[in-house]
Design a protein around this motif. Sequence first.
Motif, PDB file in Angstrom:
ATOM      1  N   ARG A   4      24.750  30.890  57.029  1.00  0.00           N
ATOM      2  CA  ARG A   4      24.426  31.049  58.441  1.00  0.00           C
ATOM      3  C   ARG A   4      23.317  32.082  58.634  1.00  0.00           C
ATOM      4  N   VAL A   5      22.316  31.674  59.376  1.00  0.00           N
ATOM      5  CA  VAL A   5      21.124  32.494  59.588  1.00  0.00           C
ATOM      6  C   VAL A   5      20.866  32.612  61.084  1.00  0.00           C
ATOM      7  N   LEU A   6      20.524  33.805  61.534  1.00  0.00           N
ATOM      8  CA  LEU A   6      20.005  33.981  62.887  1.00  0.00           C
ATOM      9  C   LEU A   6      18.507  33.729  62.838  1.00  0.00           C
ATOM     10  N   VAL A   7      18.052  32.768  63.625  1.00  0.00           N
ATOM     11  CA  VAL A   7      16.635  32.424  63.664  1.00  0.00           C
ATOM     12  C   VAL A   7      16.055  32.844  65.005  1.00  0.00           C
ATOM     13  N   LEU A   8      14.947  33.578  64.954  1.00  0.00           N
ATOM     14  CA  LEU A   8      14.203  33.959  66.147  1.00  0.00           C
ATOM     15  C   LEU A   8      12.824  33.318  66.099  1.00  0.00           C
ATOM     16  N   ASN A   9      12.523  32.539  67.122  1.00  0.00           N
ATOM     17  CA  ASN A   9      11.260  31.811  67.198  1.00  0.00           C
ATOM     18  C   ASN A   9      10.567  32.236  68.486  1.00  0.00           C
ATOM     19  N   CYS A  10       9.726  33.275  68.383  1.00  0.00           N
ATOM     20  CA  CYS A  10       9.038  33.823  69.554  1.00  0.00           C
ATOM     21  C   CYS A  10       7.735  33.066  69.780  1.00  0.00           C
ATOM     22  N   GLY A  11       7.672  32.292  70.857  1.00  0.00           N
ATOM     23  CA  GLY A  11       6.458  31.573  71.205  1.00  0.00           C
ATOM     24  C   GLY A  11       5.652  32.336  72.234  1.00  0.00           C
ATOM     25  N   SER A  12       4.615  31.688  72.746  1.00  0.00           N
ATOM     26  CA  SER A  12       3.722  32.370  73.680  1.00  0.00           C
ATOM     27  C   SER A  12       4.377  32.606  75.037  1.00  0.00           C
ATOM     28  N   SER A  13       5.312  31.748  75.447  1.00  0.00           N
ATOM     29  CA  SER A  13       5.975  31.923  76.741  1.00  0.00           C
ATOM     30  C   SER A  13       7.476  31.729  76.647  1.00  0.00           C
ATOM     31  N   SER A  14       8.009  31.748  75.426  1.00  0.00           N
ATOM     32  CA  SER A  14       9.431  31.502  75.240  1.00  0.00           C
ATOM     33  C   SER A  14       9.929  32.171  73.960  1.00  0.00           C
ATOM     34  N   LYS A  59       8.854  37.220  85.934  1.00  0.00           N
ATOM     35  CA  LYS A  59       7.808  37.642  85.005  1.00  0.00           C
ATOM     36  C   LYS A  59       8.339  38.566  83.912  1.00  0.00           C
ATOM     37  N   ALA A  60       9.596  38.339  83.525  1.00  0.00           N
ATOM     38  CA  ALA A  60      10.173  39.106  82.422  1.00  0.00           C
ATOM     39  C   ALA A  60       9.353  38.888  81.167  1.00  0.00           C
ATOM     40  N   ASP A  61       9.139  39.953  80.384  1.00  0.00           N
ATOM     41  CA  ASP A  61       8.346  39.826  79.169  1.00  0.00           C
ATOM     42  C   ASP A  61       9.254  39.597  77.969  1.00  0.00           C
ATOM     43  N   HIS A  62       8.639  39.520  76.772  1.00  0.00           N
ATOM     44  CA  HIS A  62       9.408  39.242  75.559  1.00  0.00           C
ATOM     45  C   HIS A  62      10.434  40.346  75.283  1.00  0.00           C
ATOM     46  N   LYS A  63      10.080  41.578  75.576  1.00  0.00           N
ATOM     47  CA  LYS A  63      10.999  42.691  75.311  1.00  0.00           C
ATOM     48  C   LYS A  63      12.283  42.534  76.124  1.00  0.00           C
ATOM     49  N   HIS A  64      12.149  42.244  77.411  1.00  0.00           N
ATOM     50  CA  HIS A  64      13.330  42.063  78.255  1.00  0.00           C
ATOM     51  C   HIS A  64      14.146  40.854  77.793  1.00  0.00           C
ATOM     52  N   ALA A  65      13.464  39.806  77.390  1.00  0.00           N
ATOM     53  CA  ALA A  65      14.178  38.612  76.925  1.00  0.00           C
ATOM     54  C   ALA A  65      14.952  38.895  75.648  1.00  0.00           C
ATOM     55  N   LEU A  66      14.351  39.645  74.729  1.00  0.00           N
ATOM     56  CA  LEU A  66      15.044  39.991  73.483  1.00  0.00           C
ATOM     57  C   LEU A  66      16.274  40.856  73.758  1.00  0.00           C
ATOM     58  N   GLU A  67      16.169  41.732  74.728  1.00  0.00           N
ATOM     59  CA  GLU A  67      17.324  42.550  75.098  1.00  0.00           C
ATOM     60  C   GLU A  67      18.449  41.672  75.638  1.00  0.00           C
ATOM     61  N   LEU A 207       3.010  19.049  71.031  1.00  0.00           N
ATOM     62  CA  LEU A 207       2.506  19.282  72.376  1.00  0.00           C
ATOM     63  C   LEU A 207       3.526  20.083  73.178  1.00  0.00           C
ATOM     64  N   GLY A 208       3.138  21.293  73.568  1.00  0.00           N
ATOM     65  CA  GLY A 208       3.986  22.141  74.386  1.00  0.00           C
ATOM     66  C   GLY A 208       3.093  23.065  75.189  1.00  0.00           C
ATOM     67  N   ASN A 209       3.527  24.301  75.441  1.00  0.00           N
ATOM     68  CA  ASN A 209       2.618  25.252  76.061  1.00  0.00           C
ATOM     69  C   ASN A 209       1.449  25.540  75.122  1.00  0.00           C
ATOM     70  N   GLY A 210       1.748  25.580  73.825  1.00  0.00           N
ATOM     71  CA  GLY A 210       0.717  25.557  72.795  1.00  0.00           C
ATOM     72  C   GLY A 210       0.696  24.164  72.188  1.00  0.00           C
ATOM     73  N   CYS A 211      -0.485  23.660  71.876  1.00  0.00           N
ATOM     74  CA  CYS A 211      -0.613  22.287  71.365  1.00  0.00           C
ATOM     75  C   CYS A 211      -1.459  22.270  70.104  1.00  0.00           C
ATOM     76  N   SER A 212      -1.029  21.483  69.130  1.00  0.00           N
ATOM     77  CA  SER A 212      -1.848  21.276  67.936  1.00  0.00           C
ATOM     78  C   SER A 212      -1.582  19.893  67.371  1.00  0.00           C
ATOM     79  N   ILE A 213      -2.547  19.392  66.643  1.00  0.00           N
ATOM     80  CA  ILE A 213      -2.444  18.086  66.018  1.00  0.00           C
ATOM     81  C   ILE A 213      -2.855  18.237  64.560  1.00  0.00           C
TER      82      ILE A 213
END
Length: 398
Positions: A4-14, A59-67, A207-213
Amino acid sequence: MNQRVLVLNCGSSSIKFAIIDAANGEAPLQGIAENLAASHSQVRYTDGQNKHTINLEDKADHKHALEAIGRILMQFTELRSSLVAVGHRVVHGGEKFTHSCLIDDRVKQAIGDMAQMAPLHNPAQVAGIESAQAAFAQLPQVAVFDTAFFQTIPQHAYLYALPYNLYEHHGIRKYGFHGSSHYFVSRQAAKLLNKDIEHCNLITAHLGNGCSIAAIKQGKAVDTSMGFTPLEGLVMGTRCGDIDPSITTFLMEQLGYSAAQVNALMNKQSGLQGISQISNDCRTLESEQEKGNERAKLALDMFVYRLVKYIGSYLAVVGPLDALIFTGGIGENSSYIRQQTIAQLAHLGLHIDDKANKDMRFGRSGLISNEDSKSIFAIATNEEWVIAQDTIKYAFNA
Protein backbone atom coordinates in the motif's frame (compact mmCIF):
# COMPACT_ATOMS: atom_id res chain seq x y z
CA MET A 1 4.51 -8.07 1.25
CA ASN A 2 2.00 -5.28 1.87
CA GLN A 3 2.27 -2.87 -1.07
CA ARG A 4 0.00 0.00 0.00
CA VAL A 5 1.34 3.35 -1.14
CA LEU A 6 0.13 6.90 -0.58
CA VAL A 7 0.27 8.61 -3.96
CA LEU A 8 0.27 12.39 -4.33
CA ASN A 9 -0.28 13.76 -7.82
CA CYS A 10 -0.03 17.56 -7.71
CA GLY A 11 -1.24 19.07 -10.98
CA SER A 12 -1.47 22.67 -12.10
CA SER A 13 -4.97 23.20 -10.64
CA SER A 14 -5.60 20.01 -8.69
CA ILE A 15 -4.11 17.46 -6.30
CA LYS A 16 -5.09 13.83 -6.70
CA PHE A 17 -4.40 11.63 -3.69
CA ALA A 18 -4.92 7.94 -3.12
CA ILE A 19 -3.92 4.99 -1.04
CA ILE A 20 -3.23 2.32 -3.63
CA ASP A 21 -2.26 -1.33 -3.52
CA ALA A 22 0.56 -1.40 -6.07
CA ALA A 23 -0.02 -5.12 -6.71
CA ASN A 24 -3.56 -4.80 -8.05
CA GLY A 25 -4.40 -1.10 -8.32
CA GLU A 26 -7.14 -1.22 -5.68
CA ALA A 27 -7.67 2.12 -3.93
CA PRO A 28 -9.48 1.95 -0.57
CA LEU A 29 -9.20 5.74 -0.30
CA GLN A 30 -8.91 8.22 -3.13
CA GLY A 31 -9.83 11.78 -3.87
CA ILE A 32 -9.04 15.06 -5.55
CA ALA A 33 -8.65 18.67 -4.52
CA GLU A 34 -9.76 20.66 -7.55
CA ASN A 35 -10.39 24.15 -8.89
CA LEU A 36 -7.38 25.35 -6.93
CA ALA A 37 -6.66 29.07 -7.27
CA ALA A 38 -10.19 29.44 -8.67
CA SER A 39 -13.70 29.76 -7.32
CA HIS A 40 -15.46 26.74 -5.80
CA SER A 41 -12.25 25.05 -4.63
CA GLN A 42 -13.09 21.75 -2.98
CA VAL A 43 -11.86 18.31 -1.98
CA ARG A 44 -13.86 15.28 -3.06
CA TYR A 45 -12.95 11.81 -1.83
CA THR A 46 -14.33 8.31 -1.41
CA ASP A 47 -13.42 5.71 1.18
CA GLY A 48 -14.75 2.83 -0.92
CA GLN A 49 -18.32 3.08 0.36
CA ASN A 50 -19.10 6.73 0.97
CA LYS A 51 -18.43 9.86 -1.03
CA HIS A 52 -17.52 13.10 0.71
CA THR A 53 -17.07 16.73 -0.35
CA ILE A 54 -15.26 19.41 1.62
CA ASN A 55 -15.52 22.99 0.38
CA LEU A 56 -12.33 25.02 0.63
CA GLU A 57 -12.05 28.77 0.73
CA ASP A 58 -12.33 30.40 -2.69
CA LYS A 59 -9.06 30.36 -4.61
CA ALA A 60 -7.46 27.98 -2.13
CA ASP A 61 -3.87 27.21 -3.11
CA HIS A 62 -1.95 23.93 -3.08
CA LYS A 63 -0.74 24.49 0.48
CA HIS A 64 -4.28 24.80 1.86
CA ALA A 65 -5.40 21.79 -0.16
CA LEU A 66 -2.53 19.66 1.17
CA GLU A 67 -3.46 20.64 4.71
CA ALA A 68 -7.06 19.55 4.06
CA ILE A 69 -5.86 16.24 2.59
CA GLY A 70 -3.70 15.71 5.67
CA ARG A 71 -6.75 16.14 7.92
CA ILE A 72 -8.67 13.61 5.84
CA LEU A 73 -5.90 11.03 6.11
CA MET A 74 -5.85 11.46 9.90
CA GLN A 75 -9.38 10.04 10.01
CA PHE A 76 -8.29 6.67 8.59
CA THR A 77 -5.94 5.32 11.24
CA GLU A 78 -5.84 1.73 9.97
CA LEU A 79 -5.13 2.74 6.39
CA ARG A 80 -2.43 5.18 7.50
CA SER A 81 -0.71 2.48 9.54
CA SER A 82 -0.70 0.09 6.56
CA LEU A 83 1.31 2.41 4.32
CA VAL A 84 4.80 1.26 3.31
CA ALA A 85 5.86 4.23 1.14
CA VAL A 86 4.81 7.53 -0.41
CA GLY A 87 4.99 8.15 -4.15
CA HIS A 88 5.05 11.61 -5.71
CA ARG A 89 4.33 12.58 -9.27
CA VAL A 90 6.98 15.10 -10.34
CA VAL A 91 6.45 16.87 -13.64
CA HIS A 92 9.97 17.93 -14.63
CA GLY A 93 13.05 15.79 -14.10
CA GLY A 94 15.08 17.16 -17.01
CA GLU A 95 17.92 14.93 -18.16
CA LYS A 96 19.06 14.57 -14.55
CA PHE A 97 16.36 11.99 -13.75
CA THR A 98 15.80 9.33 -16.39
CA HIS A 99 13.80 7.09 -14.05
CA SER A 100 12.08 7.21 -10.67
CA CYS A 101 14.23 7.51 -7.55
CA LEU A 102 14.21 7.71 -3.76
CA ILE A 103 13.88 11.28 -2.53
CA ASP A 104 16.68 12.79 -0.48
CA ASP A 105 17.73 16.41 0.02
CA ARG A 106 19.70 16.39 -3.23
CA VAL A 107 16.72 15.14 -5.23
CA LYS A 108 14.32 17.60 -3.59
CA GLN A 109 16.69 20.48 -4.32
CA ALA A 110 16.99 19.44 -7.97
CA ILE A 111 13.19 19.27 -8.32
CA GLY A 112 12.93 22.78 -6.90
CA ASP A 113 15.70 24.04 -9.17
CA MET A 114 13.70 22.93 -12.21
CA ALA A 115 10.65 24.96 -11.16
CA GLN A 116 11.46 27.57 -13.81
CA MET A 117 10.78 24.91 -16.46
CA ALA A 118 7.49 23.78 -14.86
CA PRO A 119 6.26 26.81 -12.91
CA LEU A 120 2.71 25.50 -12.42
CA HIS A 121 3.86 22.09 -11.18
CA ASN A 122 7.28 21.60 -9.61
CA PRO A 123 6.75 24.11 -6.78
CA ALA A 124 3.48 22.39 -5.86
CA GLN A 125 5.20 19.01 -5.97
CA VAL A 126 8.00 20.18 -3.68
CA ALA A 127 5.28 21.37 -1.27
CA GLY A 128 3.65 17.94 -1.50
CA ILE A 129 6.96 16.19 -0.79
CA GLU A 130 7.67 18.37 2.23
CA SER A 131 4.17 17.86 3.62
CA ALA A 132 4.44 14.09 3.22
CA GLN A 133 7.92 13.99 4.73
CA ALA A 134 6.61 15.81 7.81
CA ALA A 135 3.56 13.56 8.14
CA PHE A 136 5.27 10.25 7.24
CA ALA A 137 8.87 10.72 8.29
CA GLN A 138 9.38 6.98 8.75
CA LEU A 139 8.34 6.03 5.20
CA PRO A 140 10.51 6.00 2.06
CA GLN A 141 9.41 8.61 -0.46
CA VAL A 142 9.85 8.17 -4.20
CA ALA A 143 9.71 10.71 -7.03
CA VAL A 144 8.17 9.47 -10.29
CA PHE A 145 8.98 11.81 -13.18
CA ASP A 146 6.65 12.71 -16.05
CA THR A 147 9.67 13.23 -18.28
CA ALA A 148 11.12 9.73 -17.87
CA PHE A 149 8.77 8.05 -20.39
CA PHE A 150 10.05 10.36 -23.13
CA GLN A 151 13.73 9.47 -22.82
CA THR A 152 13.30 7.30 -25.94
CA ILE A 153 12.56 10.31 -28.17
CA PRO A 154 15.41 10.58 -30.71
CA GLN A 155 17.70 13.58 -30.74
CA HIS A 156 16.42 14.87 -34.07
CA ALA A 157 12.96 15.13 -32.48
CA TYR A 158 13.85 16.51 -29.05
CA LEU A 159 16.32 19.21 -30.14
CA TYR A 160 15.27 22.71 -31.14
CA ALA A 161 16.89 24.40 -34.13
CA LEU A 162 18.88 26.69 -31.84
CA PRO A 163 22.67 26.89 -31.41
CA TYR A 164 23.72 23.45 -30.18
CA ASN A 165 25.66 24.87 -27.23
CA LEU A 166 22.35 25.94 -25.65
CA TYR A 167 21.50 22.26 -25.36
CA GLU A 168 25.02 21.22 -24.31
CA HIS A 169 25.43 23.82 -21.58
CA HIS A 170 21.86 24.64 -20.53
CA GLY A 171 19.78 21.57 -21.37
CA ILE A 172 17.42 23.43 -23.70
CA ARG A 173 15.51 20.65 -25.46
CA LYS A 174 12.10 19.00 -25.57
CA TYR A 175 11.39 16.86 -22.49
CA GLY A 176 7.72 15.89 -22.63
CA PHE A 177 5.22 15.55 -19.80
CA HIS A 178 2.24 13.45 -18.61
CA GLY A 179 4.56 10.48 -19.05
CA SER A 180 2.84 8.22 -16.51
CA SER A 181 -0.51 8.78 -18.23
CA HIS A 182 0.82 8.15 -21.75
CA TYR A 183 2.61 5.04 -20.46
CA PHE A 184 -0.52 3.66 -18.79
CA VAL A 185 -3.04 4.24 -21.58
CA SER A 186 -0.68 2.97 -24.28
CA ARG A 187 -0.28 -0.31 -22.36
CA GLN A 188 -4.03 -0.53 -21.83
CA ALA A 189 -4.63 0.05 -25.53
CA ALA A 190 -2.21 -2.76 -26.40
CA LYS A 191 -4.23 -5.10 -24.17
CA LEU A 192 -7.49 -4.02 -25.82
CA LEU A 193 -5.89 -4.61 -29.23
CA ASN A 194 -4.57 -8.00 -28.04
CA LYS A 195 -1.08 -7.04 -29.22
CA ASP A 196 2.32 -6.74 -27.58
CA ILE A 197 3.11 -3.09 -26.88
CA GLU A 198 6.36 -3.50 -28.85
CA HIS A 199 4.23 -4.08 -31.96
CA CYS A 200 1.89 -1.11 -31.47
CA ASN A 201 1.90 2.26 -33.23
CA LEU A 202 -0.26 4.63 -31.18
CA ILE A 203 -1.20 8.26 -30.74
CA THR A 204 -2.19 9.13 -27.17
CA ALA A 205 -3.94 12.41 -26.34
CA HIS A 206 -4.01 13.42 -22.68
CA LEU A 207 -6.51 16.27 -22.49
CA GLY A 208 -7.23 18.12 -19.26
CA ASN A 209 -6.31 21.50 -17.82
CA GLY A 210 -2.89 20.57 -19.15
CA CYS A 211 -2.87 18.83 -22.54
CA SER A 212 -0.28 16.78 -24.38
CA ILE A 213 -0.19 14.32 -27.24
CA ALA A 214 2.39 11.61 -27.84
CA ALA A 215 3.52 9.61 -30.86
CA ILE A 216 4.37 6.04 -29.83
CA LYS A 217 6.07 3.81 -32.39
CA GLN A 218 6.55 0.12 -31.63
CA GLY A 219 5.79 0.85 -27.98
CA LYS A 220 8.30 3.69 -27.53
CA ALA A 221 7.70 7.43 -27.42
CA VAL A 222 9.17 9.09 -30.51
CA ASP A 223 7.65 12.57 -30.18
CA THR A 224 5.36 14.61 -27.95
CA SER A 225 3.75 18.03 -28.01
CA MET A 226 5.01 19.51 -24.74
CA GLY A 227 8.59 20.69 -24.85
CA PHE A 228 11.25 22.36 -22.68
CA THR A 229 8.36 23.25 -20.37
CA PRO A 230 4.69 22.15 -20.24
CA LEU A 231 3.77 25.33 -22.14
CA GLU A 232 4.44 24.10 -25.67
CA GLY A 233 1.93 22.29 -27.86
CA LEU A 234 -1.85 22.11 -27.62
CA VAL A 235 -4.25 24.80 -26.44
CA MET A 236 -4.79 24.11 -22.72
CA GLY A 237 -6.90 25.37 -19.84
CA THR A 238 -4.78 28.44 -19.06
CA ARG A 239 -1.68 27.81 -21.23
CA CYS A 240 -1.33 29.12 -24.76
CA GLY A 241 0.56 26.22 -26.34
CA ASP A 242 2.39 26.89 -29.61
CA ILE A 243 2.91 30.55 -30.51
CA ASP A 244 5.37 32.62 -32.54
CA PRO A 245 8.35 33.09 -30.16
CA SER A 246 8.66 36.71 -31.23
CA ILE A 247 5.40 37.49 -29.44
CA THR A 248 7.43 37.30 -26.24
CA THR A 249 9.85 40.03 -27.31
CA PHE A 250 6.98 42.12 -28.73
CA LEU A 251 5.17 42.00 -25.39
CA MET A 252 8.34 43.02 -23.55
CA GLU A 253 9.77 45.61 -25.93
CA GLN A 254 6.61 47.18 -27.34
CA LEU A 255 4.04 46.73 -24.57
CA GLY A 256 6.33 46.93 -21.54
CA TYR A 257 5.70 43.49 -20.07
CA SER A 258 8.27 42.12 -17.63
CA ALA A 259 9.56 38.57 -18.00
CA ALA A 260 7.44 37.55 -14.99
CA GLN A 261 4.33 39.10 -16.55
CA VAL A 262 4.91 37.29 -19.85
CA ASN A 263 5.36 34.03 -17.97
CA ALA A 264 2.13 34.56 -16.04
CA LEU A 265 0.26 35.61 -19.19
CA MET A 266 1.21 32.51 -21.15
CA ASN A 267 0.90 29.98 -18.32
CA LYS A 268 -2.01 31.27 -16.26
CA GLN A 269 -4.09 33.69 -18.35
CA SER A 270 -4.18 32.14 -21.82
CA GLY A 271 -5.61 28.99 -23.40
CA LEU A 272 -9.34 28.33 -23.03
CA GLN A 273 -9.52 30.90 -20.23
CA GLY A 274 -7.79 33.61 -22.21
CA ILE A 275 -9.73 33.10 -25.43
CA SER A 276 -13.16 32.74 -23.85
CA GLN A 277 -12.68 35.16 -20.93
CA ILE A 278 -15.16 32.84 -19.22
CA SER A 279 -13.47 29.72 -17.87
CA ASN A 280 -10.64 27.23 -18.30
CA ASP A 281 -13.13 24.39 -17.75
CA CYS A 282 -14.25 22.62 -20.90
CA ARG A 283 -17.56 21.65 -19.27
CA THR A 284 -18.44 25.28 -18.63
CA LEU A 285 -17.50 26.29 -22.17
CA GLU A 286 -19.57 23.52 -23.74
CA SER A 287 -22.54 24.67 -21.66
CA GLU A 288 -21.99 28.31 -22.63
CA GLN A 289 -21.63 27.38 -26.29
CA GLU A 290 -25.01 25.67 -26.20
CA LYS A 291 -26.45 28.97 -24.98
CA GLY A 292 -25.02 30.72 -28.04
CA ASN A 293 -21.87 32.22 -26.54
CA GLU A 294 -19.59 32.83 -29.52
CA ARG A 295 -16.42 33.29 -27.49
CA ALA A 296 -16.91 29.92 -25.81
CA LYS A 297 -17.39 28.35 -29.25
CA LEU A 298 -14.23 30.02 -30.55
CA ALA A 299 -12.18 28.67 -27.63
CA LEU A 300 -13.43 25.13 -28.22
CA ASP A 301 -12.91 25.41 -31.99
CA MET A 302 -9.30 26.49 -31.45
CA PHE A 303 -8.75 23.67 -28.95
CA VAL A 304 -10.01 21.08 -31.44
CA TYR A 305 -8.18 22.57 -34.42
CA ARG A 306 -4.78 22.44 -32.70
CA LEU A 307 -5.48 18.85 -31.61
CA VAL A 308 -6.42 17.81 -35.15
CA LYS A 309 -3.19 19.31 -36.52
CA TYR A 310 -1.06 17.38 -34.05
CA ILE A 311 -2.86 14.10 -34.68
CA GLY A 312 -2.37 14.56 -38.42
CA SER A 313 1.34 15.24 -38.05
CA TYR A 314 1.84 12.26 -35.71
CA LEU A 315 0.08 9.95 -38.15
CA ALA A 316 2.96 10.74 -40.48
CA VAL A 317 5.49 9.98 -37.73
CA VAL A 318 4.23 6.67 -36.31
CA GLY A 319 3.47 4.91 -39.58
CA PRO A 320 0.49 2.53 -39.86
CA LEU A 321 -1.71 3.42 -36.90
CA ASP A 322 -3.03 0.78 -34.54
CA ALA A 323 -5.07 3.13 -32.36
CA LEU A 324 -5.78 6.71 -31.33
CA ILE A 325 -6.42 7.10 -27.59
CA PHE A 326 -8.21 9.91 -25.72
CA THR A 327 -7.56 10.25 -22.00
CA GLY A 328 -7.41 12.85 -19.21
CA GLY A 329 -10.38 14.73 -17.75
CA ILE A 330 -11.50 16.13 -21.12
CA GLY A 331 -10.36 13.19 -23.24
CA GLU A 332 -12.21 10.67 -21.07
CA ASN A 333 -15.42 12.64 -20.54
CA SER A 334 -16.07 15.11 -23.37
CA SER A 335 -17.92 13.27 -26.12
CA TYR A 336 -18.20 16.66 -27.84
CA ILE A 337 -14.46 17.24 -28.12
CA ARG A 338 -13.88 13.67 -29.31
CA GLN A 339 -16.66 13.91 -31.91
CA GLN A 340 -15.51 17.27 -33.23
CA THR A 341 -11.92 16.06 -33.47
CA ILE A 342 -12.67 12.81 -35.30
CA ALA A 343 -15.09 14.56 -37.67
CA GLN A 344 -12.09 16.44 -39.09
CA LEU A 345 -10.02 13.26 -39.49
CA ALA A 346 -12.44 11.15 -41.52
CA HIS A 347 -10.27 11.47 -44.65
CA LEU A 348 -7.49 9.75 -42.69
CA GLY A 349 -9.56 6.67 -41.92
CA LEU A 350 -10.88 7.64 -38.50
CA HIS A 351 -14.64 7.43 -37.84
CA ILE A 352 -16.57 7.58 -34.59
CA ASP A 353 -19.50 5.50 -33.35
CA ASP A 354 -21.88 8.15 -32.03
CA LYS A 355 -23.57 5.98 -29.41
CA ALA A 356 -20.35 4.46 -28.08
CA ASN A 357 -18.80 7.92 -27.95
CA LYS A 358 -21.66 9.43 -25.95
CA ASP A 359 -21.72 6.47 -23.54
CA MET A 360 -17.96 6.47 -22.86
CA ARG A 361 -17.37 8.68 -19.82
CA PHE A 362 -17.14 8.70 -16.01
CA GLY A 363 -14.22 6.29 -15.78
CA ARG A 364 -15.32 3.90 -18.50
CA SER A 365 -12.80 2.69 -21.07
CA GLY A 366 -13.42 1.18 -24.47
CA LEU A 367 -13.74 1.44 -28.23
CA ILE A 368 -15.53 4.51 -29.62
CA SER A 369 -14.79 3.99 -33.33
CA ASN A 370 -17.13 2.31 -35.80
CA GLU A 371 -16.41 -0.82 -37.83
CA ASP A 372 -15.07 1.15 -40.81
CA SER A 373 -12.47 2.99 -38.76
CA LYS A 374 -9.02 2.50 -37.42
CA SER A 375 -9.33 1.86 -33.68
CA ILE A 376 -10.16 4.82 -31.45
CA PHE A 377 -10.34 4.37 -27.67
CA ALA A 378 -11.34 6.47 -24.71
CA ILE A 379 -9.31 5.10 -21.81
CA ALA A 380 -9.51 6.25 -18.20
CA THR A 381 -5.96 6.94 -17.19
CA ASN A 382 -4.49 5.72 -13.91
CA GLU A 383 -1.29 7.65 -13.31
CA GLU A 384 -1.59 6.87 -9.61
CA TRP A 385 -1.26 3.12 -10.15
CA VAL A 386 1.84 3.66 -12.30
CA ILE A 387 3.28 5.88 -9.57
CA ALA A 388 2.48 3.28 -6.89
CA GLN A 389 4.19 0.50 -8.85
CA ASP A 390 7.31 2.58 -9.41
CA THR A 391 7.31 3.61 -5.77
CA ILE A 392 7.46 -0.01 -4.60
CA LYS A 393 10.13 -0.79 -7.20
CA TYR A 394 12.46 2.04 -6.27
CA ALA A 395 11.74 2.10 -2.52
CA PHE A 396 12.60 -1.55 -2.00
CA ASN A 397 14.20 -3.01 -5.13
CA ALA A 398 16.35 -0.22 -6.52
